[in-house]
Structures are given as C-alpha cells and as structure tokens.
Scaffold this active site. Structure first.
Site, mmCIF file in Angstrom:
data_model
loop_
_atom_site.group_PDB
_atom_site.id
_atom_site.type_symbol
_atom_site.label_atom_id
_atom_site.label_comp_id
_atom_site.label_asym_id
_atom_site.label_seq_id
_atom_site.Cartn_x
_atom_site.Cartn_y
_atom_site.Cartn_z
ATOM 1 N N THR A 139 2.496 0.640 5.613
ATOM 2 C CA THR A 139 3.610 0.612 4.667
ATOM 3 C C THR A 139 3.228 -0.309 3.523
ATOM 4 O O THR A 139 2.640 -1.354 3.733
ATOM 5 C CB THR A 139 4.906 0.051 5.290
ATOM 6 O OG1 THR A 139 4.624 -1.278 5.716
ATOM 7 C CG2 THR A 139 5.357 0.870 6.465
ATOM 8 N N GLU A 198 7.761 4.537 8.406
ATOM 9 C CA GLU A 198 8.035 4.269 9.819
ATOM 10 C C GLU A 198 8.715 5.450 10.505
ATOM 11 O O GLU A 198 8.866 5.483 11.714
ATOM 12 C CB GLU A 198 8.962 3.038 9.955
ATOM 13 C CG GLU A 198 8.311 1.711 9.638
ATOM 14 C CD GLU A 198 8.377 1.347 8.152
ATOM 15 O OE1 GLU A 198 8.510 2.259 7.315
ATOM 16 O OE2 GLU A 198 8.288 0.155 7.845
ATOM 17 N N TRP A 220 29.213 -6.560 -2.633
ATOM 18 C CA TRP A 220 27.886 -6.022 -2.932
ATOM 19 C C TRP A 220 27.940 -5.033 -4.093
ATOM 20 O O TRP A 220 28.789 -4.140 -4.115
ATOM 21 C CB TRP A 220 27.321 -5.308 -1.718
ATOM 22 C CG TRP A 220 26.909 -6.213 -0.604
ATOM 23 C CD1 TRP A 220 27.022 -7.583 -0.578
ATOM 24 C CD2 TRP A 220 26.330 -5.834 0.648
ATOM 25 N NE1 TRP A 220 26.542 -8.071 0.610
ATOM 26 C CE2 TRP A 220 26.112 -7.028 1.384
ATOM 27 C CE3 TRP A 220 25.970 -4.627 1.215
ATOM 28 C CZ2 TRP A 220 25.546 -7.031 2.666
ATOM 29 C CZ3 TRP A 220 25.409 -4.620 2.490
ATOM 30 C CH2 TRP A 220 25.201 -5.804 3.210
ATOM 31 N N LYS A 257 24.638 -9.587 -4.908
ATOM 32 C CA LYS A 257 25.785 -10.136 -4.170
ATOM 33 C C LYS A 257 26.659 -10.928 -5.139
ATOM 34 O O LYS A 257 26.361 -12.059 -5.475
ATOM 35 C CB LYS A 257 25.297 -10.999 -3.018
ATOM 36 C CG LYS A 257 24.454 -10.182 -2.043
ATOM 37 C CD LYS A 257 24.226 -10.862 -0.731
ATOM 38 C CE LYS A 257 23.413 -9.977 0.192
ATOM 39 N NZ LYS A 257 21.963 -10.026 -0.025
HETATM 40 P P1 AMP Z 1 8.078 4.498 2.118
HETATM 41 O O1 AMP Z 1 7.829 3.991 3.477
HETATM 42 O O2 AMP Z 1 7.087 4.019 1.115
HETATM 43 O O3 AMP Z 1 8.243 5.965 2.092
HETATM 44 O O4 AMP Z 1 9.452 3.857 1.639
HETATM 45 C C1 AMP Z 1 10.633 4.064 2.343
HETATM 46 C C2 AMP Z 1 11.800 3.548 1.548
HETATM 47 O O5 AMP Z 1 11.912 4.281 0.324
HETATM 48 C C3 AMP Z 1 13.132 3.737 2.207
HETATM 49 O O6 AMP Z 1 13.404 2.735 3.166
HETATM 50 C C4 AMP Z 1 14.085 3.681 1.020
HETATM 51 O O7 AMP Z 1 14.333 2.354 0.616
HETATM 52 C C5 AMP Z 1 13.264 4.363 -0.046
HETATM 53 N N1 AMP Z 1 13.649 5.778 -0.166
HETATM 54 C C6 AMP Z 1 13.031 6.850 0.356
HETATM 55 N N2 AMP Z 1 13.657 7.986 0.001
HETATM 56 C C7 AMP Z 1 14.709 7.618 -0.757
HETATM 57 C C8 AMP Z 1 15.758 8.336 -1.434
HETATM 58 N N3 AMP Z 1 15.837 9.650 -1.407
HETATM 59 N N4 AMP Z 1 16.664 7.610 -2.111
HETATM 60 C C9 AMP Z 1 16.610 6.263 -2.149
HETATM 61 N N5 AMP Z 1 15.647 5.544 -1.557
HETATM 62 C C10 AMP Z 1 14.710 6.205 -0.868
#
Ligand code: AMP
Length: 542
Positions: free
Chosen positions: A185, A330, A444, A439
């Site tokens: 990640t 994840e 929020w 915040k």
């Molecule tokens: P990654 O592991 O790089 O794919 O990042 C995952 C994170 O991307 C998630 O926990 C969200 O915070 C963000 N994320 C993924 N898809 C979306 C979406 N459609 N809208 C908003 N945030 C998203």
C-alpha cells in the site's frame, strides 16, 4: 457432515487455463512500450505463461519466493502474472511511481529474488540496484533488438529467456490458500505495507466481480483497464476478463487522452476502468477535439471519489454509464459498486447522478458497517458518518511479515481508515479518510464533499481541502485550487458558488490558488504534503 463435492482448489492458473480452452482465440491487445500494437490470444498467453513458469523453475524459484514486476499493463505483464503465481511463486507488483526510498524498501522487505522490468525503468533501477539487497537477476521485458545498454547485474533479455522453453508444462496443484501476489500500500504515512493475496482470494474476487451488477464482464465485451496492474491488481480486471473470455485491451505506458481514445475506437472498447485523474485527461481531450465515445457502454471510476461533474459529463454528454466503485489494496481491492437498482434506474437523471456520487453497495463477499470512535454500530440513515469497517474472504487479515501488528478487531473487522455514511438502500458514501476530516467545533466537515463541489466550478481543474488550526473552532477548512488554464477564481466567488452546495458552516474560510497539487503514487492528493506546505497558514478571521 461434510458435503460430497470435489476438491478443486481456486487457483489463479485455472483462470488462464479456462480462457485458453474456452476462449482461446479471443485477443489481448497491447499498445506496447515501444509503440506499435501487439496482438495475441488467450491461448498464446497461456502457452507463454507456462514458459514463464518453466523458466522460473529452471532458474530455481521455489514455492513462496517473491518475484517482482516493475511493469506497465502489457501482455508480457499478464503472462508473467499467471506464470509466477501459477508455478507457486508470489507475483510482487511494484508501483514505479513510488519514491526511490519506498521502492528500495519494498524490494528489500519483500526479499524479491528476480525482478522483471520494462525498458522504461532500466535507468531508474540501475541507480537503485546497489541498495536492493536480495535481487539476483534482472529480466528486461524486451526482445533482443530492443535491449538497452545496461549496467544492471545479471541482466537477461525476457524474450530470449522465455522462448528457450517449450511450454510443455502442467500447472502444479497448489493449495488455494498459497500466496499468489504481493502489493504494497502506498500509505501516506510510514513505510509501505505488504498485502499478500492468496490464489483463493484472487479467484473468488474475480468470480464475484464479473457479475452483471459488478463489472458486468461478458464474452462479448472489450475491456480496457487503464488502472495499472501494480495498483491492487488492476482491480482484478485482467482476471475477470479472462474468466469470461472478454477481449482485453492494454494501454502500456500510454495514459494521454489521445492514445486512450485511439485504442477505444480502433479496438471497439465497450468498458473501461480507472482513477478520476485519467478521466479528466480523456474528457479534456474529447472536449478539445469534439470526438465521441460511441461504443463505450460503461466506465468504472474508483481509487478516489468521482466528482458529480465527471459523472454528468460521461452520462449526459457521451452516453457512457458510470459505475462508481470503492475498495482498497487491502481488499484485493473491490468492496462496493454503485450499480443502480430496479427502482433507482428509473429516477430522473439529476437524482441518479447524485446517487452515483455514492460509492455503492457491498458486493457478495464483503460485509460492511459504520461505527463510532468507541466501536458502537451507527445507523444506516445516509446522514450519520462513522469509521467504515469491513470483513470478508478477500480482505487482509494482517500485513506481510506482521508489519503494523494486529489489524483486525476481536470480531474480525478491518478498519478501512475511511469515514462514510450508509443509506437505507445500503449505498455507502465515503466522506473522508479518517485523518483528513476537518474537525470544526466538534463536528466533522467532509473534505471530499467540499472538493467535489469545488471542482464543479467550470474554472477549477482540481481542488483539495485541508483542516487548518483555528482558535475558536479547533480547525476550519482551507480550499486549495488549481484553476483551469488561463482562469482564476477568488475566495468570494468560490464561497458564493458553494453556498447552495454545502452547509453554510462548511464554507471554506479561505481559498488559495496553486499551480499544482502533490499526488501519491496512485493518483490521490497527498494531504500530508499539503499540510506541511500550509503549516502555520493564517486564516482571514482567525
Ligand atoms: P488504495 O489502496 O491505493 O487503492 O487506496 C484505497 C483508498 O482509496 C480507500 O481507503 C479510499 O480512501 C480511497 N478510495 C478508493 N476508491 C474510492 C472512491 N471511489 N471514492 C473515494 N475514495 C476512494
């Protein structure tokens, strides 16, 4: 009493074997690193994946050994995926957009033995190789005539290496719980953490993801995942296309609007997938050239929130149905999809587009709930926000080598780090990353919602919101915008524009203009960096 069904392990190799047997003549088309289009079929891919497996065995790769790829979406990367995982190795897809120290850290942490890399990355890795302690051999993804001069130790030409094998190979019957892939990640804080996928988790997610209400794959589709294979397995799409025998189109290192549009037209793409930044580029190109997206039925948008303006542009201006999806590395990565229901599909356009801003409903295999800081379950009313927790068979139970300690609560829930609402219909909407919410006075403010509203302004190209310390409210929102070329938007104009779009107390206290915003390696706005840049920023009335 046990059921009396056959023991047929869910193995990644079964997917490509199935595609080769049942859809053997369907094409995988690549816009290559070198430029020309390359075409071959699932049957060819299967044969070459077996050759990869033979070559890896001959080299001495043992089950469980990590084998790195640093590569774009190409046919070679696809056959490598199957070859490595199929023979029992772990395909470790490295994101080349990570910073130098992260790439070195990841390769060392994973203890990669072999690295396959596109020619695009040779000079970069030449510079890093002395610090990569475990890589013995670098295999360059090229034919002899395209091999670069290189100082990489033990550099091998991929084509020569793979074509030395005959492909006469039977996939081993691995345990379905054996690791198949590894993806780190790109966390915005701390070191990257490894997510170790199993054969079972990859196959299960791909099977569910092909469903009509999820990715909607079918053998008569032409699917182009623009999301890279190093970003959470390209959301599992290359597996899903092989599972149903859809034609697969791969854009290699080419992400510009013109190339994507050319591929869409020439290869008759019906469905595509990627992060919002990519679609901004494509939509700008279409606007400049007056070109259309005829033939494209759906676009999957995820990785960051799809803004309303983008959803409207695709649906109203180009007749392309938007599917908004949420997930994370994840989660292999699919968690939710914003497919319409029998009821909502009939809603007037405006209401449907609003609904499509939500990230959608959980797919089978993903359980989801929202909870407060003390872990109490929050209502599904579409208004209350809370920590988004998930569990299911393709969600990580821990990070590779136990990094970060235990990541599940006593009931097996994983905290996604996102803050969300869930409505009565089960549609989830991400309101923020937990660490990015502003915040203000104990309440929020969703930075994502403010950003999406701000990019709805015709003169704004990109927007980010961060919380800035405030003596009375603890934090107040600061809106940072990148204007469209040659345009500008000031504080008063922006606040006026936002007035009927967000609650009055959400209006940003200040609006600043910058030339560009910092991004993570997966295209998300790097808020930690922005917070550093604006440390000590004084709001007008603070
Ligand atoms: P990654 O592991 O790089 O794919 O990042 C995952 C994170 O991307 C998630 O926990 C969200 O915070 C963000 N994320 C993924 N898809 C979306 C979406 N459609 N809208 C908003 N945030 C998203």
């Amino acid at each position: 009493m046990l059921g009396l069904m056959q023991d047929w392990p869910l193995l990644v190799s079964k997917i490509i074997e199935h595609a080769a047997v049942n859809h053997g003549d369907v094409e995988i088309v690549t816009k290559t690193v070198e430029g020309p289009i390359h075409r071959y079929t699932y049957a060819d891919c299967h044969l070459r994946a077996k050759k990869v497996a033979q070559a890896l065995e001959r080299y001495g790769i043992q089950p469980g050994d990590r084998v790195a790829t640093l590569a774009w979406n190409t046919y070679r990367h696809v056959e490598l995926w199957y070859g490595i995982s199929g023979m029992g190795g772990v395909a470790h897809t490295i994101n080349p957009r990570l910073f130098k120290d992260q790439i070195i850290y990841i390769a060392n942490h994973a203890e990669d033995r072999v690295m396959f890399l596109d020619t695009s990355f040779v000079s970069m890795i030449e510079e890093y190789q002395d610090q990569m302690k475990t890589i013995e051999t670098f295999v360059i993804l090229a034919a002899e005539e395209h091999m670069p001069e290189t100082s990489l130790k033990n550099a091998i030409c991929y084509e020569t290496w793979v074509e030395a094998e005959d492909g006469d190979y039977d996939w081993p019957k691995l345990d379905e719980n054996d690791a198949a892939g590894l993806c780190y990640t790109s966390g915005t804080t701390g070191n990257p953490k490894g997510v170790l996928y199993s054969n079972r988790s990859n196959v299960l997610m791909s099977m569910v993801a092909t469903g009509r209400d999820v990715l909607g794959n079918s053998s008569w589709e032409v699917i182009m995942p623009v999301v890279p294979m190093f970003h959470a397995n390209a959301w599992g799409i290359p597996y899903g296309t092989a599972a149903v025998g859809a034609k697969l189109v791969l854009n290699g290192p080419h992400f510009d609007g013109e190339t994507l549009h050319d591929l869409i037209e020439q290869e008759e793409v019906t469905s595509t997938a990627g992060v919002p930044t990519i679609w901004l580029g494509l939509l700008n190109y279409l606007e400049e050239t007056g070109k259309r997206l005829d033939g494209v039925k759906s676009v999957l948008i995820g990785g960051s929130a799809a803004p309303l303006s983008m959803i409207i542009a695709f649906e109203r201006d180009y007749g392309v149905s938007v599917r908004h999806a949420w997930g994370m590395t994840e989660m292999s990565p699919l968690g939710t999809i914003g497919a319409m229901t029998r009821e909502t599909v009939k809603w007037p356009d405006e209401a449907r587009w609003e609904l499509k801003c939500k990230q959608g409903r959980a797919i089978l295999g993903v359980e989801m709930k929202i909870a407060d800081d003390d872990g109490n379950l929050l209502p599904r009313d579409g208004k209350t926000f809370g920590h988004l927790l998930v569990r299911g068979p393709w969600i990580a139970s821990e990070y590779f080598r136990g990094e970060g300690g235990s990541i599940l609560d006593a009931d097996g829930w994983f905290d996604s780090g996102d803050v969300a609402t869930i409505d009565e219909r089960g549609f989830m909407q991400i309101t923020d990353r937990a660490k990015d919410v502003v915040k203000s006075g104990g309440e929020w403010i969703s930075s994502i919602e403010l950003e999406n509203a701000a990019v709805g302004h015709p003169d704004v190209a990109e927007a980010a919101v961060i919380g800035v310390p405030h003596p009375k409210w603890s934090e107040r929102p600061l809106l940072i915008i990148v204007p469209q070329e040659g345009k500008s938007v000031d504080r008063a104009e922006m606040r006026e524009f936002l007035t009927d779009k967000v609650a009055k107390w959400w209006l940003p206290d200040d609006v600043v203009t910058v030339d560009e915003l910092p991004h993570t390696a997966t295209g998300k706005i790097l808020k930690t960096e922005l917070r550093k840049q604006f440390e000590g920023y004084k709001l007008p009335d603070a």
